[in-house]
Motif scaffolding. Structure first.
Motif, PDB file in Angstrom:
ATOM      1  N   GLU A  14       0.810  -1.217   0.000  1.00 20.85           N
ATOM      2  CA  GLU A  14       0.000   0.000   0.000  1.00 20.85           C
ATOM      3  C   GLU A  14       0.842   1.264   0.000  1.00 20.85           C
ATOM      4  OE1 GLU A  14      -2.714  -0.106   3.223  1.00 20.85           O
ATOM      5  OE2 GLU A  14      -3.877  -1.806   2.441  1.00 20.85           O
ATOM      6  N   ARG A  15       2.009   1.213   0.622  1.00 19.56           N
ATOM      7  CA  ARG A  15       2.849   2.410   0.705  1.00 19.56           C
ATOM      8  C   ARG A  15       3.483   2.784  -0.627  1.00 19.56           C
ATOM      9  NH1 ARG A  15       5.773   1.310   6.569  1.00 19.56           N
ATOM     10  NH2 ARG A  15       4.163   2.334   7.853  1.00 19.56           N
ATOM     11  N   ALA A  16       3.424   1.911  -1.603  1.00 18.66           N
ATOM     12  CA  ALA A  16       3.987   2.232  -2.917  1.00 18.66           C
ATOM     13  C   ALA A  16       3.237   3.368  -3.586  1.00 18.66           C
ATOM     14  CB  ALA A  16       3.961   0.991  -3.808  1.00 18.66           C
ATOM     15  N   GLU A  17       2.038   3.711  -3.064  1.00 19.07           N
ATOM     16  CA  GLU A  17       1.300   4.855  -3.599  1.00 19.07           C
ATOM     17  C   GLU A  17       1.925   6.181  -3.182  1.00 19.07           C
ATOM     18  OE1 GLU A  17      -2.662   4.505  -2.201  1.00 19.07           O
ATOM     19  OE2 GLU A  17      -3.212   2.911  -3.619  1.00 19.07           O
ATOM     20  N   VAL A  18       2.817   6.120  -2.209  1.00 19.14           N
ATOM     21  CA  VAL A  18       3.492   7.317  -1.697  1.00 19.14           C
ATOM     22  C   VAL A  18       4.936   7.319  -2.179  1.00 19.14           C
ATOM     23  CG1 VAL A  18       4.238   8.568   0.369  1.00 19.14           C
ATOM     24  CG2 VAL A  18       1.995   7.411   0.325  1.00 19.14           C
ATOM     25  N   ALA A  19       5.368   8.441  -2.738  1.00 16.25           N
ATOM     26  CA  ALA A  19       6.738   8.579  -3.223  1.00 16.25           C
ATOM     27  C   ALA A  19       7.497   9.591  -2.372  1.00 16.25           C
ATOM     28  CB  ALA A  19       6.753   9.021  -4.679  1.00 16.25           C
ATOM     29  N   VAL A  20       8.772   9.326  -2.152  1.00 19.40           N
ATOM     30  CA  VAL A  20       9.620  10.221  -1.379  1.00 19.40           C
ATOM     31  C   VAL A  20      10.807  10.639  -2.238  1.00 19.40           C
ATOM     32  CG1 VAL A  20      10.913  10.564   0.748  1.00 19.40           C
ATOM     33  CG2 VAL A  20       8.957   8.985   0.727  1.00 19.40           C
ATOM     34  N   LEU A  21      10.969  11.927  -2.387  1.00 14.13           N
ATOM     35  CA  LEU A  21      12.098  12.502  -3.125  1.00 14.13           C
ATOM     36  C   LEU A  21      13.169  12.903  -2.120  1.00 14.13           C
ATOM     37  CD1 LEU A  21      13.391  13.690  -5.721  1.00 14.13           C
ATOM     38  CD2 LEU A  21      12.070  15.778  -5.286  1.00 14.13           C
ATOM     39  N   HIS A  39      16.044   3.177   4.062  1.00 12.36           N
ATOM     40  CA  HIS A  39      15.108   2.923   5.158  1.00 12.36           C
ATOM     41  C   HIS A  39      13.666   3.058   4.681  1.00 12.36           C
ATOM     42  CE1 HIS A  39      13.415   2.984   9.211  1.00 12.36           C
ATOM     43  NE2 HIS A  39      12.777   4.095   8.882  1.00 12.36           N
ATOM     44  N   LEU A  40      13.372   4.113   3.959  1.00 16.21           N
ATOM     45  CA  LEU A  40      12.013   4.340   3.483  1.00 16.21           C
ATOM     46  C   LEU A  40      11.619   3.318   2.417  1.00 16.21           C
ATOM     47  CD1 LEU A  40      12.091   8.240   3.315  1.00 16.21           C
ATOM     48  CD2 LEU A  40      11.009   6.793   5.059  1.00 16.21           C
ATOM     49  N   ALA A  41      12.570   2.956   1.554  1.00 16.32           N
ATOM     50  CA  ALA A  41      12.296   1.920   0.558  1.00 16.32           C
ATOM     51  C   ALA A  41      11.988   0.597   1.246  1.00 16.32           C
ATOM     52  CB  ALA A  41      13.482   1.770  -0.386  1.00 16.32           C
ATOM     53  N   GLY A  42      12.697   0.314   2.329  1.00 19.14           N
ATOM     54  CA  GLY A  42      12.444  -0.906   3.079  1.00 19.14           C
ATOM     55  C   GLY A  42      11.069  -0.940   3.708  1.00 19.14           C
ATOM     56  N   GLN A  43      10.474   0.220   3.933  1.00 13.89           N
ATOM     57  CA  GLN A  43       9.127   0.301   4.486  1.00 13.89           C
ATOM     58  C   GLN A  43       8.048   0.245   3.401  1.00 13.89           C
ATOM     59  OE1 GLN A  43       9.296   3.902   6.940  1.00 13.89           O
ATOM     60  NE2 GLN A  43       9.502   2.590   8.746  1.00 13.89           N
ATOM     61  N   GLY A  44       8.469   0.182   2.155  1.00 16.74           N
ATOM     62  CA  GLY A  44       7.528   0.041   1.062  1.00 16.74           C
ATOM     63  C   GLY A  44       7.287   1.288   0.241  1.00 16.74           C
ATOM     64  N   ALA A  82       5.011  12.684  -8.937  1.00 12.79           N
ATOM     65  CA  ALA A  82       3.622  13.111  -8.740  1.00 12.79           C
ATOM     66  C   ALA A  82       2.699  12.544  -9.811  1.00 12.79           C
ATOM     67  CB  ALA A  82       3.538  14.635  -8.735  1.00 12.79           C
ATOM     68  N   ASP A  83       3.210  12.322 -11.010  1.00 18.10           N
ATOM     69  CA  ASP A  83       2.394  11.785 -12.098  1.00 18.10           C
ATOM     70  C   ASP A  83       1.976  10.337 -11.847  1.00 18.10           C
ATOM     71  OD1 ASP A  83       2.351  14.102 -13.546  1.00 18.10           O
ATOM     72  OD2 ASP A  83       4.004  13.540 -14.881  1.00 18.10           O
ATOM     73  N   SER A  84       2.753   9.629 -11.031  1.00 17.74           N
ATOM     74  CA  SER A  84       2.502   8.195 -10.882  1.00 17.74           C
ATOM     75  C   SER A  84       2.237   7.757  -9.446  1.00 17.74           C
ATOM     76  CB  SER A  84       3.698   7.404 -11.438  1.00 17.74           C
ATOM     77  OG  SER A  84       4.917   7.832 -10.839  1.00 17.74           O
ATOM     78  N   HIS A  85       2.083   8.727  -8.525  1.00 17.49           N
ATOM     79  CA  HIS A  85       1.851   8.378  -7.133  1.00 17.49           C
ATOM     80  C   HIS A  85       0.780   9.284  -6.521  1.00 17.49           C
ATOM     81  CE1 HIS A  85       5.857   6.748  -8.003  1.00 17.49           C
ATOM     82  NE2 HIS A  85       5.572   5.830  -7.101  1.00 17.49           N
ATOM     83  N   ARG A  86       0.080   8.751  -5.545  1.00 20.35           N
ATOM     84  CA  ARG A  86      -0.981   9.506  -4.884  1.00 20.35           C
ATOM     85  C   ARG A  86      -0.437  10.677  -4.099  1.00 20.35           C
ATOM     86  NH1 ARG A  86      -2.335   9.190   0.317  1.00 20.35           N
ATOM     87  NH2 ARG A  86      -1.421   7.137   0.676  1.00 20.35           N
TER      88      ARG A  86
END
Length: 256
Positions: A14-21, A39-44, A82-86
């Motif tokens: 579910e967290r793949a809908e969120v992107a972190v730059l 760390h954040l990638a490991g959380q999904g 932003a184009d591919s994530h909620r």
């Protein structure tokens, strides 16, 4: 430079809908922010840590780039996410903190929150007043990298010289960035190191005095220097960053 490559993770669950730059600091590389990214990638979460133009090669090449070049890459990366994530959250260290702040100011609504680690908006070094002239006489000065208290851990992969023309292009942005801070309304996690020898306390104070957001969480990194992502308090920083992202993206669930 080996190890200076960009970092990217697609995310999972579910967290793949969120992107972190994640944006690194001046003369540095994604290696310095990689602990946060991994760390954040490991959380999904989906994560992207780009390599800014002129970085990760030679300081001479960096001296041919300017602030606008670095901001352009940050903007391009943010638009793609932003184009591919909620939802999108931006994390920046030092220069990276200023760049993601500029991103949020220039494109309101682009990000749902900012994590700023020792962001640079002001300084007290009197030599900065000489930069407009000094940069034409000296191509570089001793570097800023490696301000880390922890011994025996990873060192910062960065230039040992500070290219002055490139650096001055950043310093020139500080007054206009500060003047625009009242327009910044997104939630912010502001992490500041108690032993920062690069960015003085004035920078964080200036930010707090002018920022328009009513949702600013401060985090003191009591045993860290400037490169907090590689220092003693990294676990504290990672935990606070994860909690912040979870909170602001849950509240910021909206169509983009």
């Amino acid at each position: 430079m080996a190890g200076a490559e960009p970092f990217r993770a697609d995310g999972s669950g579910e967290r793949a809908e969120v992107a972190v730059l994640c944006v690194h600091g001046l003369t540095s590389t994604p290696q310095m922010i990689r602990p946060v990214a991994e760390h954040l990638a490991g959380q999904g979460y989906a994560v992207h840590a780009p390599l800014l133009p002129g970085h990760g090669t030679t300081w001479q090449q960096m001296n041919r780039t300017r602030y606008a070049d670095w901001l352009g890459v940050v903007e391009q990366s943010a638009f793609e996410l932003a184009d591919s994530h909620r939802s999108v959250v931006a994390v920046g260290v030092s220069l990276g903190g200023a760049l993601v702040t500029d991103l949020a100011l220039t494109h309101p609504g682009m990000v749902d929150g900012l994590v700023l680690v020792n962001p640079a908006f002001a300084a007290t070094d009197w030599r900065l007043r000489l930069l407009p002239v000094l940069k034409h006489a000296l191509p570089s000065m001793a570097g800023l990298a490696g301000d880390i208290r922890r011994t025996g851990g990873p060192t910062e992969l960065a230039y040992d010289r500070l290219p002055l023309k490139a650096f001055h292009s950043f310093v020139e942005q500080w007054p206009q960035l500060v003047s625009r801070l009242p327009q910044l309304t997104e939630p912010v996690l502001l992490a500041r190191s108690a032993h920062d020898a690069v960015v003085p306390p004035l920078s964080g104070e200036r930010f707090l005095e002018h920022v328009g957001s009513r949702d600013v969480t401060q985090l003191l990194l009591a045993n860290s220097a400037h490169v907090a992502t590689l220092d003693h308090d990294v676990d504290l920083l990672l935990g606070a960053t994860s909690d912040f992202i979870e909170r602001v993206t849950r509240q910021g669930d909206r169509e983009r």
